[in-house]
Write an enzyme that holds these catalytic residues in place. Structure first.
Site, PDB file in Angstrom:
ATOM      1  N   HIS A   1      10.053  36.422  21.758  1.00  0.00           N
ATOM      2  CA  HIS A   1       9.478  36.556  20.287  1.00  0.00           C
ATOM      3  C   HIS A   1       9.560  34.745  19.820  1.00  0.00           C
ATOM      4  O   HIS A   1      10.661  34.300  19.172  1.00  0.00           O
ATOM      5  CB  HIS A   1      10.685  37.481  19.119  1.00  0.00           C
ATOM      6  CG  HIS A   1      10.412  37.609  18.003  1.00  0.00           C
ATOM      7  ND1 HIS A   1      10.780  38.076  16.709  1.00  0.00           N
ATOM      8  CD2 HIS A   1       9.822  35.972  16.643  1.00  0.00           C
ATOM      9  CE1 HIS A   1       9.898  38.080  15.783  1.00  0.00           C
ATOM     10  NE2 HIS A   1       9.728  36.579  15.810  1.00  0.00           N
TER      11      HIS A   1
ATOM     12  N   ASN B   1       2.889  44.883  12.722  1.00  0.00           N
ATOM     13  CA  ASN B   1       4.092  44.124  11.362  1.00  0.00           C
ATOM     14  C   ASN B   1       2.709  43.383  10.161  1.00  0.00           C
ATOM     15  O   ASN B   1       1.778  42.852  10.463  1.00  0.00           O
ATOM     16  CB  ASN B   1       5.179  42.160  11.593  1.00  0.00           C
ATOM     17  CG  ASN B   1       5.635  42.455  12.759  1.00  0.00           C
ATOM     18  OD1 ASN B   1       6.337  43.769  13.497  1.00  0.00           O
ATOM     19  ND2 ASN B   1       6.151  41.489  13.811  1.00  0.00           N
TER      20      ASN B   1
ATOM     21  N   ARG C   1      15.967  46.265  15.234  1.00  0.00           N
ATOM     22  CA  ARG C   1      15.098  45.928  16.594  1.00  0.00           C
ATOM     23  C   ARG C   1      15.086  44.371  16.457  1.00  0.00           C
ATOM     24  O   ARG C   1      15.897  43.614  15.100  1.00  0.00           O
ATOM     25  CB  ARG C   1      13.615  45.737  15.967  1.00  0.00           C
ATOM     26  CG  ARG C   1      12.339  44.873  16.624  1.00  0.00           C
ATOM     27  CD  ARG C   1      12.189  43.323  16.056  1.00  0.00           C
ATOM     28  NE  ARG C   1      11.478  43.386  16.888  1.00  0.00           N
ATOM     29  CZ  ARG C   1      10.252  41.758  15.807  1.00  0.00           C
ATOM     30  NH1 ARG C   1      10.739  41.831  14.828  1.00  0.00           N
ATOM     31  NH2 ARG C   1       9.430  41.650  16.105  1.00  0.00           N
TER      32      ARG C   1
ATOM     33  N   TYR D   1       2.756  41.655   5.773  1.00  0.00           N
ATOM     34  CA  TYR D   1       3.562  41.113   4.809  1.00  0.00           C
ATOM     35  C   TYR D   1       2.544  40.900   3.671  1.00  0.00           C
ATOM     36  O   TYR D   1       3.101  40.993   2.544  1.00  0.00           O
ATOM     37  CB  TYR D   1       3.671  39.716   5.487  1.00  0.00           C
ATOM     38  CG  TYR D   1       4.773  39.812   6.158  1.00  0.00           C
ATOM     39  CD1 TYR D   1       6.217  39.967   6.122  1.00  0.00           C
ATOM     40  CD2 TYR D   1       4.909  39.543   7.598  1.00  0.00           C
ATOM     41  CE1 TYR D   1       7.394  39.625   6.262  1.00  0.00           C
ATOM     42  CE2 TYR D   1       5.908  39.849   8.459  1.00  0.00           C
ATOM     43  CZ  TYR D   1       7.475  39.896   7.802  1.00  0.00           C
ATOM     44  OH  TYR D   1       7.984  39.968   8.860  1.00  0.00           O
TER      45      TYR D   1
END
Length: 1565
Positions: free
Chosen positions: A656, A843, A611, A845
């Site tokens: 992005h 996403n 990606r 984390y």
């Protein structure tokens, strides 16, 4: 043929490709790379001896070399990147046969080569195995080496073993690599081992022996193996090309011919021509001998039989070639034996030839073509193929070690000459093997010469490997099969895409408040740590996609290259002070110029997808389609084509965060015009790349764009408007996303067939108080504001979450605003947005702790609108980025929340990783822990919870620009050196780890961890243990004297909660109760200790306290009456205080006192006690008591001396007492006596590092070996302990070692003072080397080892105790191997708990089950002489410095009740059942009688509110049934299904509901 060539013609470059099926390879040699010179039973080789004798530059050795013995995974990783068809490596003869003969075969060496071969084949690389690459076993050299004909049979036997062991998989065998070098350098000039200088005789004799050995091995293969294995056997001969110095001189021409015959013909002629040496060679030697008065050279003679035997013994001609020589005739008359004088030639070089780092290599590419033609004409013709099996160039150890342009040019030109030989000269060349895979040990020049395609940093103990420019170049040659002209490039076959399956997602109603997904907190938030953290083994579903991620601004660099326009991040980072260290992405990882490098490493990782994002201003410099930058388009085309050619699916993000600055200038995402502009960019990308890109992401983390860019304003464009702009921007982003989706759907989907989605991010939200509905609602609200903001409109009803509209609307009204700050969608817009994603990407984390909070109304803020407070748990580990703490279990919960909230769509984790704040983290253990735990939680969600998880991508592929933090935190699997303009990439250990997970498609259960059913030997002892001070109480009762623990526990701040053992469990007054507990456990033995000060109040025999002694007599009688045999410990840490007052264990008078005390007990109790332990855990007495002072007597002022003095006296005291018993009492009493030694097991932190492996061994020798080595080995401390403490002592200016020395008589007195090995073991650590400052005097600094725990290991109630059953088997096996298999009794093993008490102690049952099972494996599989097992402990008791906080007991003691009632925990019944079964009967054989619960009168429940039933993995069972359920259900092997059937039959009727259970130790939630 070549004489008429012009220079231009000779040096011209030939474009073209090699024939189909051409084999490309790379090579190494065992002694160059393996290291591990004496590991795991390897014998010494002549190269080991040579290095250790100081014959190598700078006294370097090959002891560790590249550490390839421990780095198979690293080397395979590089090979996957390089992508050759062949890997030529050699087997180390002394690694397989340490003494050179098959009398001893080293199985661990065999395992190493098996692993290497299997992993090569797994990676589609053919092994080409060299049997002899110069490293003769020293044991054979001692018999004369290759000068002794007996070595032939030894070599044949070694080859036979290799063929039979590896030949099923190895199809290319090389008998000898460069035998000329062996003969010439080893026995002629003596510059190689064995260092013999005898060019006239030994050199020729050795060649003769080698030729016969080669022929014998070829015939062996031909006769015995070829028909079934179908392999090829040849050898590799090295040769320079010889060009006449004066081509017109016939003498020089003849000299050149002689040179080739002396170098190449010497070996090639016998094998490939007629079984004999070349006539030119024979004639020349004869002429020299006739000319000189004494014989200069002696060429052995083949018999006729030998000639026919040698002739034709090669299936291929392996040629190794590096350079060329100019040759002229020598000067006749030189009778000194020498290579040139015997051959009568002189060697020269053309001054125009470039010289490499080695004086013998000049770059003369055209010599290769001529040599190949010579070989073809002279030896091989059309019958025998030629394999170029060694070609390369050395560079030095200075200058740019990575950007090796000299090597690139060398390969380019030499490979072109090989192509000419094939295409123009019709030479049958079948392969080209580049030397070498990695830099290595290069003989006498050590590490100063570099031949590798990969740089190895020999200054770093982890030996990192970095691809050089030549690796990337050579890999492109391999991929293209040569040098195709651009026009006729190979057309790549159509690629089968790993594309996501398209399924229409359901239309979902708006979320409730709180959402129905709140069931996730109900399911998971009340789990115990044991249930939450239990590791789960398994694999992901077939078709699961693994990848890595990056983004354009973070890696590409080339910020203004080739017409790229500026982005908002370019503008932002160029303003000083905006980013840490004023870093920017101008160059970043320079990926814009490194497509081949990046693809090489992606291929090495083995990813299924990559990606990356497209830089909008690189394609449209002004943001508009009126300006298209073709160079930018070319870059992405090259990247995408490269990915597709390597079967890596591109996942492409359109945006992005790097908006073209030109578009920010018109308002950026606050301007609706961006909807059209983004659509136009997306449309162009779909049209340009969509034929190959089948997975599109519109926006990455839109919440970050809206909040950090326009709310907090810390990201560009730095708009600080926290209450309004984020909502406006999000509104535009959602509409822009929907527009791009519809464009794809309407225009491209039918022809391209891809999927498209957006990618928000999620932090898991854990309610601060899961039982408080307000906190649960707050956690749900936090997720709706974070994730639901973008996911709810797309995946649900086209609109924002209800709670968001409600909160922002109400707060806007309270803020006296005319309307909500959250914009509204029209009905048409809602319809347009709803359903605009084909899959769910996110996403993640970290996790957060969320509580409800009443927040301020002003200033207006998206953050305040949520009405939550956000925090983190202090126990969560830190990372390199603040606020990003790793909390792996949050991922499973987040996945379940998405499943519940959005109807279980296909889910892809697009980013997940951890930042570490360091410039170099090649050995990145913390990152491995992160992936090991996070991926496991994803696996649980997939396999146990039914989450529709389709893919996982690690962030990030390489270290990169991390936004505001610049280059400080490193997230990469690959390290990037940002100080080097070439930005070299080095794989970290995590890259190799992640590649392994990808290869395995998850984390399968290792074979050695599979559960073993079976029973222990008959008469196995089952015991349980306690210690006097921990349970007895009665601290001043009946004349007992004070012990050091009485004093220590009465000293403030020494013990948690100021607890003491004054009363403890009051066992001094409760013999009957204790014995009843033991009876119900069904133990055969009971281990307890005697309180020295209870029997001898002042520690001496001056006064014997009969009352104290009587207590033990009564206890022993009660035990024997119950058929329980006592195991008595003389000393369990509670020294009489009176003896401590005169120095305690530091004063050697203690030896006599201890002996007198022991004698009294032998006299009074020895008729009934048949099992004695002198000392319990002397390590803890010495280290904790007298080193760090965390145990009584609390001495810590001499940490570098006192522990050793104390240890010395403990050993002597033990020996005296053992001898006393042996000499005086054994014959009459017939008992056993020994010592109990405690130790953790130590694994290397990095199992691929020789340094960490040595640290783990040192840890063991300093821990268990401190006391075991003198007793069980030689009466003295281990060499490593003596050496290290002596060296450090002398370096500290002391005249002698701080470790006392034993006299010879003391050694004899101590050695062998055991009847068994008593072992206390609880846990395992990961050890690594740590160098303390020289001045520090302490046991720890002497040992030089630090330890960590693996984050995936289950915890306990004690910080030091992690549940690591595998270590138990390993330490038992280690004791067997290290101390010659003594009888072993495990005298303590158990686990603690803390906090609120629960009777259903499943974690303790799991602990004992898994540890005892590892003990069973040690007996059954490893042959350990294990005689007994003891659980620690009978009941909860005083746990030394932590008081009563930590509880190890099988029985609970209620300390809040003065009656101190004891009650069995579930584990007590479970342990008694294991005892009853003497192990683990196989459920596959049906119900076993030992499993039948016996009727038993249950004591009244002294604890109010204790439940009669327990919830166990979803069933409500009695605690007794739960124990048996646990026993059956915890099966980890394939018989789990049978276990379930038995379980269901036996206990199903007890449960009202019976959900399907997993066969592993976790339930589906």
């Amino acid at each position: 043929m070549f004489a008429a060539q012009s220079e231009a013609e000779r040096d011209s470059f030939l474009q073209g490709v090699f024939p189909d099926g051409f084999l490309w390879g790379t090579s190494t040699g065992a002694f160059n790379v393996e290291g591990a010179w004496a590991e795991d039973g390897k014998g010494e080789s002549i190269w080991d001896q040579f290095g250790h004798s100081g014959h190598v530059l700078l006294n370097q050795t090959a002891d560790v070399a590249c550490d390839s013995y421990y780095k198979t995974g690293y080397d395979i990783f590089l090979l996957r990147g390089l992508h050759p068809q062949l890997y030529k490596f050699s087997v180390s003869w002394p690694r397989l046969f340490p003494a050179g003969t098959n009398e001893t075969i080293n199985s661990k060496g065999v395992d190493y080569y098996n692993r290497l071969i299997d992993q090569l084949l797994d990676s589609h690389i053919e092994p080409m195995v060299t049997l002899f690459h110069w490293d003769l076993p020293q044991a054979l050299q001692a018999l004369g080496g290759w000068q002794n004909d007996s070595v032939i049979d030894a070599f044949v036997s070694y080859a036979d073993f290799c063929f039979s062991t590896f030949g099923d998989r190895v199809k290319h065998w090389v008998t000898f690599h460069e035998p000329w070098v062996i003969s010439y350098a080893g026995y002629g000039t003596g510059e190689h081992p064995p260092g013999i200088t005898d060019p006239g005789v030994a050199s020729y004799k050795v060649a003769h022996t080698i030729l016969k050995a080669h022929a014998k091995v070829w015939h062996l293969y031909n006769d015995k193996y070829r028909s079934q294995q179908l392999g090829k056997v040849g050898l590799v001969l090295n040769s320079d090309w010889a060009e006449p110095k004066t081509p017109g001189s016939s003498e020089d021409v003849r000299a050149s011919e002689r040179y080739l015959q002396f170098m190449l013909g010497w070996f090639a002629h016998p094998i490939f021509v007629n079984g004999d040496y070349p006539e030119i060679l024979k004639a020349q030697i004869q002429a020299v001998n006739q000319h000189c008065s004494t014989r200069v050279a002696q060429l052995p003679v083949f018999t006729e039989e030998e000639k026919s035997w040698v002739k034709g013994t090669a299936d291929f001609f392996g040629l190794s070639h590096y350079t060329s020589r100019l040759v002229s005739a020598g000067t006749d008359g030189n009778c000194t034996p020498g290579y040139g004088s015997i051959g009568n030639f002189s060697l020269h070089v053309d001054p125009s030839w470039p010289q490499a780092a080695s004086s013998w290599v000049h770059v003369v590419p055209w010599g290769l073509r001529r040599l190949l033609k010579f070989v073809s004409q002279e030896y091989t013709g059309t019958k025998i193929p030629i394999y170029i099996a060694g070609n390369g160039v050395p560079t030095g150890d200075t200058g740019d070690l990575i950007n090796d342009t000299l090597r690139v040019d060398y390969f380019r030109r030499y490979i072109s000459e090989a192509l000419k030989a094939v295409k123009l000269d019709a030479v049958d060349v079948r392969s080209y093997i580049a030397r070498s895979l990695v830099d290595g040990f290069e003989g006498p020049l050590g590490y100063s010469l570099k031949f590798g395609l990969h740089h190895v940093d020999f200054g770093d103990s982890s030996r990192p490997r970095t691809p050089k420019a030549s690796a990337y170049f050579y890999s492109s040659v391999i991929q293209k099969n040569g040098f195709p002209s651009e026009a006729s490039g190979r057309s790549s076959a159509p690629v089968v895409f790993d594309r996501p399956a398209l399924s229409k997602l359901p239309n979902l109603p708006a979320s409730e408040v709180p959402s129905k997904a709140k069931v996730v907190w109900e399911k998971f938030s009340f789990q115990t740590a044991f249930e939450r953290d239990m590791y789960f083994h398994g694999t992901f579903p077939e078709g699961f996609t693994w990848g890595v991620s990056s983004s354009a601004y973070q890696i590409e660099g080339g910020w203004d290259a080739d017409g790229k326009g500026p982005s908002i991040w370019d503008t932002f980072t160029h303003i000083p002070g905006n980013v840490k260290n004023d870093d920017n992405g101008d160059i970043a990882c320079d990926s814009y110029h490194k497509v081949e490098e990046d693809i090489y490493l992606l291929r090495a990782l083995g990813v299924k997808n990559y990606r990356f994002s497209l830089s909008w201003p690189r394609i449209f410099p002004t943001g508009r389609n009126s300006s298209i930058n073709s160079h930018g388009v070319d870059y992405y085309n090259r990247l995408i084509d490269g990915l597709v050619a390597n079967n890596i699916t591109p996942i492409v993000t359109l945006y992005h965060w790097d908006l073209p600055q030109a578009l920010q200038d018109i308002g950026g995402w606050e301007n609706d015009a961006l909807i059209d502009l983004f659509d136009s960019f997306a449309d162009f990308c779909f049209q340009t790349f969509g034929d190959r890109v089948k997975f599109w992401i519109t926006f990455n983390e839109p919440q970050i764009i809206a909040w950090l860019g326009y709310g907090q304003g810390v990201f560009p464009p730095n708009v600080r408007d926290p209450g309004t702009a984020p909502y406006r921007v999000a509104h535009v982003l959602l509409k822009a996303h929907a527009r791009a989706y519809h464009t794809y759907d309407d225009k491209y989907r039918a022809s391209q067939g891809g999927v498209i989605a957006l990618c928000p991010h999620i932090n898991w939200a854990e309610p601060k108080s899961p039982g408080d509905p307000r906190d649960v609602e707050a956690a749900d609200r936090y997720l709706q504001f974070l994730l639901g903001w973008f996911a709810h409109p797309v995946f649900k009803n086209g609109d924002y979450p209800e709670v968001m509209k409600w909160k922002v609307g109400n707060r806007s009204e309270l803020q006296a605003l005319p309307s909500s700050r959250l914009p509204a969608f029209t009905a048409e817009e809602r319809d347009y947005i709803r359903g605009t994603a084909d899959v769910f990407c996110f996403n993640t984390y970290t996790s957060k702790i969320i509580a409800h909070s009443t927040t301020r109304l002003r200033p207006f803020s998206y953050e305040y609108d949520q009405e939550v407070s956000v925090s983190a748990d202090s126990s969560w580990p830190y990372s390199g980025v603040s606020g990003y703490r790793p909390v792996a279990w949050g991922l499973r919960r987040a996945l379940n929340w998405i499943k519940e909230e959005y109807g279980n769509p296909p889910i892809y984790i697009i980013e997940n990783g951890v930042g570490i704040n360091t410039t170099s983290d090649l050995d990145d253990t913390a990152r491995i822990f992160f992936y090991k735990t996070y991926i496991d939680e994803a696996l649980k969600a997939s396999r146990l919870d039914g989450v529709n998880l389709k893919g996982y991508n690690a962030w990030s592929v390489m270290d990169n620009f991390e936004w505001l933090d610049g280059y400080d935190p490193r997230f990469g699997l690959l390290q990037v050196d940002f100080n080097n303009p070439n930005r070299p990439r080095t794989p970290k250990r995590s890259a190799v780890y992640y590649a392994e997970i990808i290869h395995n498609n998850g984390i399968p259960l290792p074979k050695e961890d599979e559960f073993l059913y079976g029973e222990f030997p008959k008469n196995f002892s089952w015991s349980v243990a306690t210690a006097a001070y921990q349970i007895e109480g009665g601290w001043r009762a009946d004349g007992k004297g004070l012990s050091i623990w009485d004093k220590y526990s009465h000293t403030p701040l020494r013990i948690s909660n100021d607890d003491t053992g004054d009363v403890a469990c009051d066992s001094y007054h409760r013999i009957e109760e204790d014995v009843e507990m033991l009876k119900s456990l069904k133990v055969s033995h009971y281990r307890f200790s005697i309180s020295w000060s209870r029997v001898l109040p002042d520690g001496t025999t001056r006064y014997i306290n009969e009352m104290g002694l009587n207590y033990y007599e009564r206890l022993i009688d009660a035990l024997l009456a119950a058929n329980i045999r006592p195991q008595v410990t003389l000393y369990h840490w509670d020294l009489p205080q009176a003896l401590q007052d005169v120095g305690g264990w530091e004063n050697d008078m203690i030896i006599q006192r201890f002996k007198e005390y022991a004698e009294l007990l032998f006299q009074r109790l020895g008729d009934k006690v048949k099992f004695w332990i002198t000392l319990n855990e002397p390590y803890n007495t010495a280290y904790l008591g007298y080193g760090v002072g965390t145990a009584a007597p609390g001495v810590s002022v001499r940490p570098g001396r006192a522990p050793y003095v104390v240890g010395h006296n403990l050993l002597k005291a033990h020996a005296e007492v053992w001898h006393l018993y042996n000499d005086t009492y054994r014959a009459r009493q017939g008992g056993l006596i020994s010592i109990t030694i405690n130790s953790d097991w130590a694994e290397p932190r990095n199992p691929h590092s020789q340094e960490d492996i040595e640290a783990s061994r040192r840890f063991m020798q300093f821990f268990i070996g401190w006391f075991a080595h003198p007793i069980f080995k030689n009466g003295d401390y281990s060499e490593v302990m003596k050496r290290r403490i002596r060296e450090r002592s002398l370096a500290q200016g002391l005249s002698q070692s701080r470790l006392p020395e034993f006299t010879e008589s003391e050694k004899q007195r101590i050695k062998g003072t055991y009847d068994f090995f008593g072992l206390n073991h609880y846990t395992t650590v990961l050890a690594y080397n740590l160098n303390f400052p020289r001045v520090v005097q302490s046991y720890d600094s002497d040992r030089g080892v630090a330890t960590v725990s693996d984050r995936s290991w289950l915890g306990s109630g004690s910080t030091w105790l992690k549940v690591t059953p595998f270590g138990f088997r390993k330490i038992l096996r280690w004791i067997k191997e290290e101390y010659n298999n003594p009888p072993v009794y495990v005298t303590e093993n158990g686990i603690s708990e803390r906090g609120a008490f629960v009777f259903n102690d499943t974690q303790r049952m799991h602990y004992h089950r898994s540890y005892i099972n590892e003990a069973l494996k040690a007996v059954v599989h490893d042959g350990v002489d294990l005689r007994g097992y003891t659980a620690w402990t009978l009941m909860d008791n005083f746990e030394w410095a932590v008081g009563f906080d930590e509880r190890f007991g099988l029985y609970h003691v209620n300390y809040s009740d003065p009656a101190l009632p004891r009650r069995p925990k579930a584990s007590a019944r479970y342990y008694s059942q294991i005892i009853n079964c003497n192990g683990f009967p196989d459920p596959a054989t049906g119900p076993h009688p030992c499993l039948e619960p016996e009727p038993e009168v249950t004591p009244p429940d002294p604890t109010p509110g204790a439940a009669d039933t327990v919830s166990f993995l979803g069933l409500d069972l009695t605690s007794q049934s739960a124990e048996i359920a646990l026993y059956v259900l915890f099966a980890l092997s394939g018989v789990g299904a049978l276990a379930l059937a038995l379980f269901g039959y036996k206990y199903g009727k007890l449960a009202k509901r019976s959900p399907k259970q997993s066969h592993v130790e976790l339930s589906k939630m």
